[in-house]
Design an enzyme around this catalytic site. Structure first.
Site, PDB file in Angstrom:
ATOM      1  N   LYS A 126       0.805  -1.227   0.000  1.00 40.50           N
ATOM      2  CA  LYS A 126       0.000   0.000   0.000  1.00 40.50           C
ATOM      3  C   LYS A 126       0.838   1.277   0.000  1.00 40.50           C
ATOM      4  O   LYS A 126       0.374   2.327  -0.449  1.00 40.50           O
ATOM      5  CB  LYS A 126      -0.908  -0.003   1.243  1.00 40.50           C
ATOM      6  CG  LYS A 126      -1.957  -1.094   1.201  1.00 40.50           C
ATOM      7  CD  LYS A 126      -2.348  -1.588   2.585  1.00 40.50           C
ATOM      8  CE  LYS A 126      -1.416  -2.643   3.081  1.00 40.50           C
ATOM      9  NZ  LYS A 126      -1.893  -3.434   4.216  1.00 40.50           N
TER      10      LYS A 126
ATOM     11  N   GLU B 197      -5.138  -3.710  -6.994  1.00 41.14           N
ATOM     12  CA  GLU B 197      -6.374  -4.176  -6.347  1.00 41.14           C
ATOM     13  C   GLU B 197      -6.132  -4.646  -4.915  1.00 41.14           C
ATOM     14  O   GLU B 197      -6.950  -4.425  -4.031  1.00 41.14           O
ATOM     15  CB  GLU B 197      -6.978  -5.318  -7.181  1.00 41.14           C
ATOM     16  CG  GLU B 197      -8.309  -5.824  -6.670  1.00 41.14           C
ATOM     17  CD  GLU B 197      -9.396  -4.756  -6.725  1.00 41.14           C
ATOM     18  OE1 GLU B 197      -9.785  -4.373  -7.822  1.00 41.14           O
ATOM     19  OE2 GLU B 197      -9.841  -4.305  -5.647  1.00 41.14           O
TER      20      GLU B 197
ATOM     21  N   VAL C 208      -6.480  -2.596  -1.242  1.00 45.76           N
ATOM     22  CA  VAL C 208      -7.704  -2.295  -0.488  1.00 45.76           C
ATOM     23  C   VAL C 208      -8.596  -3.539  -0.495  1.00 45.76           C
ATOM     24  O   VAL C 208      -8.973  -4.027  -1.560  1.00 45.76           O
ATOM     25  CB  VAL C 208      -8.471  -1.103  -1.114  1.00 45.76           C
ATOM     26  CG1 VAL C 208      -9.727  -0.795  -0.309  1.00 45.76           C
ATOM     27  CG2 VAL C 208      -7.583   0.132  -1.195  1.00 45.76           C
TER      28      VAL C 208
ATOM     29  N   GLY D 147      -0.937 -13.981   9.936  1.00 42.89           N
ATOM     30  CA  GLY D 147      -0.438 -13.235   8.768  1.00 42.89           C
ATOM     31  C   GLY D 147      -1.353 -12.107   8.316  1.00 42.89           C
ATOM     32  O   GLY D 147      -1.241 -11.636   7.191  1.00 42.89           O
TER      33      GLY D 147
ATOM     34  N   ASP E 253      -3.089   1.965   8.517  1.00 44.25           N
ATOM     35  CA  ASP E 253      -3.348   1.083   7.377  1.00 44.25           C
ATOM     36  C   ASP E 253      -4.728   1.406   6.771  1.00 44.25           C
ATOM     37  O   ASP E 253      -4.863   1.525   5.548  1.00 44.25           O
ATOM     38  CB  ASP E 253      -3.283  -0.384   7.844  1.00 44.25           C
ATOM     39  CG  ASP E 253      -3.602  -1.355   6.723  1.00 44.25           C
ATOM     40  OD1 ASP E 253      -2.720  -1.622   5.904  1.00 44.25           O
ATOM     41  OD2 ASP E 253      -4.765  -1.815   6.648  1.00 44.25           O
TER      42      ASP E 253
ATOM     43  N   LYS F 195      -5.643   3.040   2.969  1.00 42.90           N
ATOM     44  CA  LYS F 195      -6.645   2.506   2.037  1.00 42.90           C
ATOM     45  C   LYS F 195      -7.661   3.587   1.663  1.00 42.90           C
ATOM     46  O   LYS F 195      -8.083   3.680   0.498  1.00 42.90           O
ATOM     47  CB  LYS F 195      -7.310   1.284   2.657  1.00 42.90           C
ATOM     48  CG  LYS F 195      -6.338   0.110   2.746  1.00 42.90           C
ATOM     49  CD  LYS F 195      -6.797  -0.954   3.711  1.00 42.90           C
ATOM     50  CE  LYS F 195      -5.827  -2.141   3.709  1.00 42.90           C
ATOM     51  NZ  LYS F 195      -6.028  -3.049   4.827  1.00 42.90           N
TER      52      LYS F 195
HETATM   53  N1  HSE Z   1      -2.771  -5.531   7.754  1.00 42.90           N
HETATM   54  C1  HSE Z   1      -3.781  -5.409   6.759  1.00 42.90           C
HETATM   55  C2  HSE Z   1      -5.137  -5.633   7.396  1.00 42.90           C
HETATM   56  C3  HSE Z   1      -3.538  -6.378   5.657  1.00 42.90           C
HETATM   57  O1  HSE Z   1      -5.169  -6.181   8.498  1.00 42.90           O
HETATM   58  O2  HSE Z   1      -6.159  -5.270   6.835  1.00 42.90           O
HETATM   59  C4  HSE Z   1      -4.411  -6.192   4.457  1.00 42.90           C
HETATM   60  O3  HSE Z   1      -4.160  -4.963   3.826  1.00 42.90           O
END
Ligand code: HSE
Length: 338
Positions: A124, A148, A151, A205, A219, A223
């Site tokens: 991102k 893509e 987001v 993950g 984060d 987005k």
């Molecule tokens: N760390 C991000 C989340 C990963 O938890 O949404 C996906 O962009």
């Protein structure tokens, strides 16, 4: 299609797993056959072979250094050299997001475009901080730039806005855009501690390599910036947004909300006037209240259709790997239809 893969973490491996498991299915799509000629990791070195690396072996290796010697294999090339000197068709950027500068991924994406490669990103950082520069470079090079996976993982939030809704004016977007925080809030509602829920999100993950980007809201803000810029041309910066995460939400806050028939959600919202990421208490009867775990949701407010809402996976290896695949297939289809 010859590819260079930057990043061999959850997402990069997710993509390779799809290549491996769906090989025949992908080949039946107009002969799509991905050949990974370069792999770049931050701390585990690089591999380059102009004829392609064995995907199954890449998936099974603990360390890239264990990849067997074969004629033509290069182990010592740095990322920039692999990008510039190879004849890859596309660069796949799946390394950790840097929300301050977008680097080192940004430089590699620009180098790839400058040397005639398409670029697809799940990372991102470069898109959030340098959208215009990337777009301009792609335009000049006559190559495609797709992102893509930045987001809502492979849930086609950007493709919906940029392609299916083309002709509608999108006024604003609002939704749950971070999987990790939504997962933590959902787990806390079931009685798990914040720390345990975060540790689980990391182990599975979902979280960023520095999870403060998730729990402090950056984060989700990234987005929102990408959505605003790509879908309605609004320039936004992190500094211009009010951003607050979920790290201060206590079990007592969760219980208090529940007693009032409410739930905490981290909501990202963006319009032509600006954007914000606040934790919000919403009624359990609100449509977003049922969006749990790593599921994400986005509602576009449009002039011709009213509200259009998309709900789906927001994080994960296979889920984000699919986003990269969908971008690569679009590029492949574009090139084969010429
Ligand atoms: N760390 C991000 C989340 C990963 O938890 O949404 C996906 O962009």
């Amino acid at each position: 299609m010859k590819l260079i893969l930057i990043g061999l973490g959850t997402v990069g491996r997710g993509l390779l797993r799809i290549f491996h498991d769906k090989r025949a299915e992908l080949e039946s799509l107009d002969g799509f056959r991905p050949i990974v000629i370069g792999v770049v990791t931050r701390t585990r070195g690089t591999l380059y072979h102009p004829d392609g690396l064995e995907i199954e072996r890449l998936l099974s290796l603990e360390r890239l250094g264990d990849y067997p010697d074969t004629p033509g294999l290069e182990r010592g090339w740095d990322a920039e050299r692999i990008v510039r000197a190879s004849d890859a068709d596309a660069l796949v950027e799946a390394s950790p997001s840097n929300f301050q500068t977008g680097q080192p991924a940004l430089g590699l994406c620009l180098a790839a475009l400058a040397t005639g490669k398409h670029v697809v990103l799940a990372n991102k950082g470069p898109v959030a901080v340098a959208y215009d520069e990337l777009r301009e470079q792609a335009k000049q090079a006559g190559r495609l730039l797709r992102f893509e996976g930045t987001v809502m993982a492979g849930t086609p939030s950007l493709r919906l806005g940029m392609q299916a809704l083309l002709g509608c004016r999108i006024e604003s977007a609002r939704g749950i855009l971070n999987g990790t925080t939504n997962y933590i809030l959902t787990q806390m509602e079931s009685g798990m501690s914040y720390d345990d829920a975060l540790a689980q999100a990391q182990a599975l993950g979902y979280a960023e390599s520095d999870p403060s980007a998730d729990v402090d809201g950056w984060d989700a803000a990234a987005k929102a910036i990408i959505v605003a810029r790509a879908l309605f041309g609004k320039h936004l910066t992190f500094d211009a947004m009010q951003v607050k995460g979920i790290s201060a939400i206590t079990p007592e806050d969760i219980a208090f909300a529940r007693a009032s028939g409410e739930r905490w959600k981290l909501i990202a919202e963006v319009s032509r006037d600006g954007g914000s990421v606040p934790p919000v208490r919403i009624s359990v009867s609100h449509p977003l209240a049922g969006v749990s775990g790593t599921t994400n949701a986005i509602t576009y407010a449009t002039d011709l259709l009213g509200d259009v809402t998309l709900i789906g996976a927001g994080a994960g290896g296979a889920q984000t790997g699919f986003a990269l695949l969908s971008d690569l297939l679009e590029i492949y289809t574009d090139s084969t239809s010429r």
